[in-house]
Design a protein around this motif. Structure first.
Motif, mmCIF file in Angstrom:
data_model
loop_
_atom_site.group_PDB
_atom_site.id
_atom_site.type_symbol
_atom_site.label_atom_id
_atom_site.label_comp_id
_atom_site.label_asym_id
_atom_site.label_seq_id
_atom_site.Cartn_x
_atom_site.Cartn_y
_atom_site.Cartn_z
ATOM 1 N N GLN A 26 0.880 -1.297 -0.226
ATOM 2 C CA GLN A 26 -0.133 -0.092 -0.084
ATOM 3 C C GLN A 26 0.833 1.409 -0.047
ATOM 4 N N TYR A 27 1.865 1.332 0.780
ATOM 5 C CA TYR A 27 2.913 2.232 1.018
ATOM 6 C C TYR A 27 3.451 2.602 -0.522
ATOM 7 N N ILE A 28 4.106 1.377 -1.007
ATOM 8 C CA ILE A 28 4.885 1.532 -2.402
ATOM 9 C C ILE A 28 3.750 2.080 -3.357
ATOM 10 N N ASN A 29 2.570 1.662 -3.511
ATOM 11 C CA ASN A 29 1.611 1.997 -4.452
ATOM 12 C C ASN A 29 1.327 3.513 -4.211
ATOM 13 N N GLN A 30 1.004 3.946 -2.957
ATOM 14 C CA GLN A 30 0.675 5.216 -2.809
ATOM 15 C C GLN A 30 1.734 6.491 -3.044
ATOM 16 N N LYS A 31 2.980 5.895 -2.882
ATOM 17 C CA LYS A 31 4.057 6.846 -3.444
ATOM 18 C C LYS A 31 4.298 6.981 -4.853
ATOM 19 N N LYS A 32 4.171 5.921 -5.449
ATOM 20 C CA LYS A 32 4.156 5.623 -7.080
ATOM 21 C C LYS A 32 3.120 6.511 -7.551
ATOM 22 N N ILE A 33 1.919 6.492 -6.911
ATOM 23 C CA ILE A 33 0.715 7.015 -7.862
ATOM 24 C C ILE A 33 0.795 8.731 -7.430
ATOM 25 N N GLU A 34 1.415 9.004 -6.241
ATOM 26 C CA GLU A 34 1.787 10.394 -6.107
ATOM 27 C C GLU A 34 2.833 10.752 -7.175
ATOM 28 N N LYS A 35 3.745 10.395 -7.484
ATOM 29 C CA LYS A 35 4.700 10.724 -8.279
ATOM 30 C C LYS A 35 4.069 10.678 -9.687
ATOM 31 N N ALA A 36 3.167 9.702 -10.075
ATOM 32 C CA ALA A 36 2.441 9.628 -11.337
ATOM 33 C C ALA A 36 1.565 10.865 -11.659
ATOM 34 N N GLN A 37 0.934 11.451 -10.408
ATOM 35 C CA GLN A 37 0.094 12.695 -10.299
ATOM 36 C C GLN A 37 0.854 13.836 -10.907
ATOM 37 N N LEU A 38 2.029 13.802 -10.351
ATOM 38 C CA LEU A 38 2.996 15.049 -10.669
ATOM 39 C C LEU A 38 3.512 15.064 -12.050
ATOM 40 N N SER A 53 3.752 10.273 -22.368
ATOM 41 C CA SER A 53 2.473 9.328 -22.519
ATOM 42 C C SER A 53 2.221 8.533 -21.223
ATOM 43 N N VAL A 54 0.987 8.423 -21.034
ATOM 44 C CA VAL A 54 0.455 7.768 -19.760
ATOM 45 C C VAL A 54 1.158 6.290 -19.742
ATOM 46 N N LYS A 55 1.268 5.802 -20.862
ATOM 47 C CA LYS A 55 1.911 4.363 -20.715
ATOM 48 C C LYS A 55 3.230 4.432 -20.341
ATOM 49 N N ASN A 56 3.996 5.348 -20.637
ATOM 50 C CA ASN A 56 5.485 5.468 -20.328
ATOM 51 C C ASN A 56 5.745 6.034 -19.010
ATOM 52 N N VAL A 57 4.407 6.739 -18.371
ATOM 53 C CA VAL A 57 4.734 7.203 -17.026
ATOM 54 C C VAL A 57 4.564 5.881 -16.226
ATOM 55 N N ALA A 58 3.548 4.922 -16.627
ATOM 56 C CA ALA A 58 3.351 3.533 -15.891
ATOM 57 C C ALA A 58 4.922 2.912 -15.953
ATOM 58 N N PHE A 59 5.246 2.700 -17.168
ATOM 59 C CA PHE A 59 6.806 2.139 -17.158
ATOM 60 C C PHE A 59 7.747 2.882 -16.581
ATOM 61 N N THR A 60 7.946 3.958 -16.547
ATOM 62 C CA THR A 60 8.842 4.919 -15.691
ATOM 63 C C THR A 60 8.833 4.615 -14.388
ATOM 64 N N LEU A 61 7.562 4.349 -13.717
ATOM 65 C CA LEU A 61 7.442 4.059 -12.206
ATOM 66 C C LEU A 61 7.533 2.720 -11.897
ATOM 67 N N TYR A 69 -2.994 -2.772 -14.935
ATOM 68 C CA TYR A 69 -2.841 -2.822 -13.417
ATOM 69 C C TYR A 69 -2.507 -1.181 -12.963
ATOM 70 N N PHE A 70 -1.718 -0.567 -13.774
ATOM 71 C CA PHE A 70 -1.303 0.951 -13.325
ATOM 72 C C PHE A 70 -2.539 1.780 -13.300
ATOM 73 N N LYS A 115 -6.846 4.626 -10.618
ATOM 74 C CA LYS A 115 -8.291 5.209 -10.386
ATOM 75 C C LYS A 115 -8.843 4.963 -9.124
ATOM 76 N N LYS A 116 -8.065 3.354 -8.514
ATOM 77 C CA LYS A 116 -8.468 3.195 -7.109
ATOM 78 C C LYS A 116 -8.087 4.270 -6.089
ATOM 79 N N LEU A 117 -6.864 4.716 -6.244
ATOM 80 C CA LEU A 117 -6.384 5.747 -5.283
ATOM 81 C C LEU A 117 -6.829 7.194 -5.540
ATOM 82 N N THR A 118 -7.075 7.674 -6.720
ATOM 83 C CA THR A 118 -7.620 8.999 -7.129
ATOM 84 C C THR A 118 -8.965 8.996 -7.471
ATOM 85 N N GLY A 119 -9.674 8.158 -7.869
ATOM 86 C CA GLY A 119 -11.104 8.198 -8.192
ATOM 87 C C GLY A 119 -11.191 8.490 -9.618
ATOM 88 N N VAL A 120 -9.931 8.812 -10.488
ATOM 89 C CA VAL A 120 -10.164 8.671 -11.762
ATOM 90 C C VAL A 120 -8.943 8.220 -12.418
#
Length: 285
Positions: A229-241, A249-257, A264-265, A270-275
């Motif tokens: 949960q902690y890893i996913n939370q920190k990765k999604i915060e980075k993704a938002q930024l 591209s969104v796909k490259n954001v996923a691969f970058t992280l 799955y990304f 969506k689970k953590l941000t609602g969108v």
């Protein structure tokens, strides 16, 4: 804790003077950038998860990124605003490690500094105070681009001013409550420094000389959530930024992280941000 100025990468997004007459009332504002206010005249309030703060003249206020808050203004109110975002970098930010005060008294030098920041960045003034006009609009990406296109001397001076303003908050900042167990401290440090990689729980457990099950139990005991949960939370915060400050591209954001599974990304985001990531980025276009 050993910290380095290299961990802080503040960039000016918006800066200017705002004058209001009971018309600074916005609810549930939540942005991927920090806000710093210098109040010159009048009174208003900010409602934060920790309570309602009265904004007073000759004081500065700090609102961290990704902090939901509301503005309440029933009278004349005048303030300078500064929006700061951090470039996505390897490792953790200083801001992740410290709790900054919401309010601090300001001095004459602070006012001179923020006025100078306005002078050298006139194009970064907001045309409207409504957050939807700059927080969910092409202006966000445009201002990121404007920042990068400025003269180098302006970038240097602007960053120097931002460092000085933030330093006053840092003087009064408190280090976040550290976990007592050094093994979990070590794991948290590894997660922050390898956030752009795939992080395996087996590897974290091995590094802390614990069985996987024992590591997960101890991690949750120390932090309140599981390692995943902690890893996913920190990765999604980075993704938002990244989604709002980079055209990747969104796909490259996923691969970058470090996400090998793009779908799955998307589901996790969506689970953590609602969108979805696409919806999140489009809300800023």
């Amino acid at each position: 804790m050993s910290i380095s100025i290299d961990q802080l990468h503040p960039l000016v997004l918006n800066v200017g003077l705002a004058i209001h007459n009971a018309d600074w009332n916005w609810k549930n504002v939540n942005s991927p950038f920090m806000r710093l206010y210098y109040v010159t005249e009048g009174y208003a309030q900010i409602e934060l998860p920790t309570g309602i703060f009265q904004l007073k003249p000759n004081h500065m206020y700090f609102i961290p990124a990704f902090t939901s808050h509301s503005y309440i203004c029933n009278a004349y109110f005048c303030h300078y605003y500064l929006h700061i975002y951090e470039e996505h970098q390897q490792g953790s930010s200083i801001l992740d490690e410290w709790d900054f005060p919401i309010e601090i008294p300001a001095g004459e030098l602070d006012l001179a500094l923020i006025k100078r920041l306005c002078t050298i960045n006139p194009h970064m003034r907001l045309p409207k105070s409504d957050p939807t006009s700059y927080d969910n609009d092409p202006t966000l990406m445009q201002n990121v681009l404007k920042n990068k296109q400025r003269a180098f001397c302006d970038k240097v001076e602007s960053r120097g001013i931002v460092y000085q303003l933030l330093s006053h908050f840092m003087k009064r900042a408190q280090e976040k409550v550290r976990n007592k167990d050094e093994r979990i401290e070590k794991a948290l440090g590894y997660i922050h420094n390898h956030i752009y990689e795939s992080i395996e729980l087996d590897g974290l457990a091995n590094d802390t000389c614990l069985s996987k099950d024992h590591f997960i139990r101890l991690f949750k005991q120390e932090t309140g959530i599981t390692p995943l949960q902690y890893i996913n939370q920190k990765k999604i915060e980075k993704a938002q930024l990244i989604l709002v400050t980079d055209e990747m591209s969104v796909k490259n954001v996923a691969f970058t992280l470090g996400f090998d599974d793009y779908s799955y990304f998307n589901r996790l985001f969506k689970k953590l941000t609602g969108v979805t990531p696409q919806e999140y980025r489009h809300s800023y276009h």
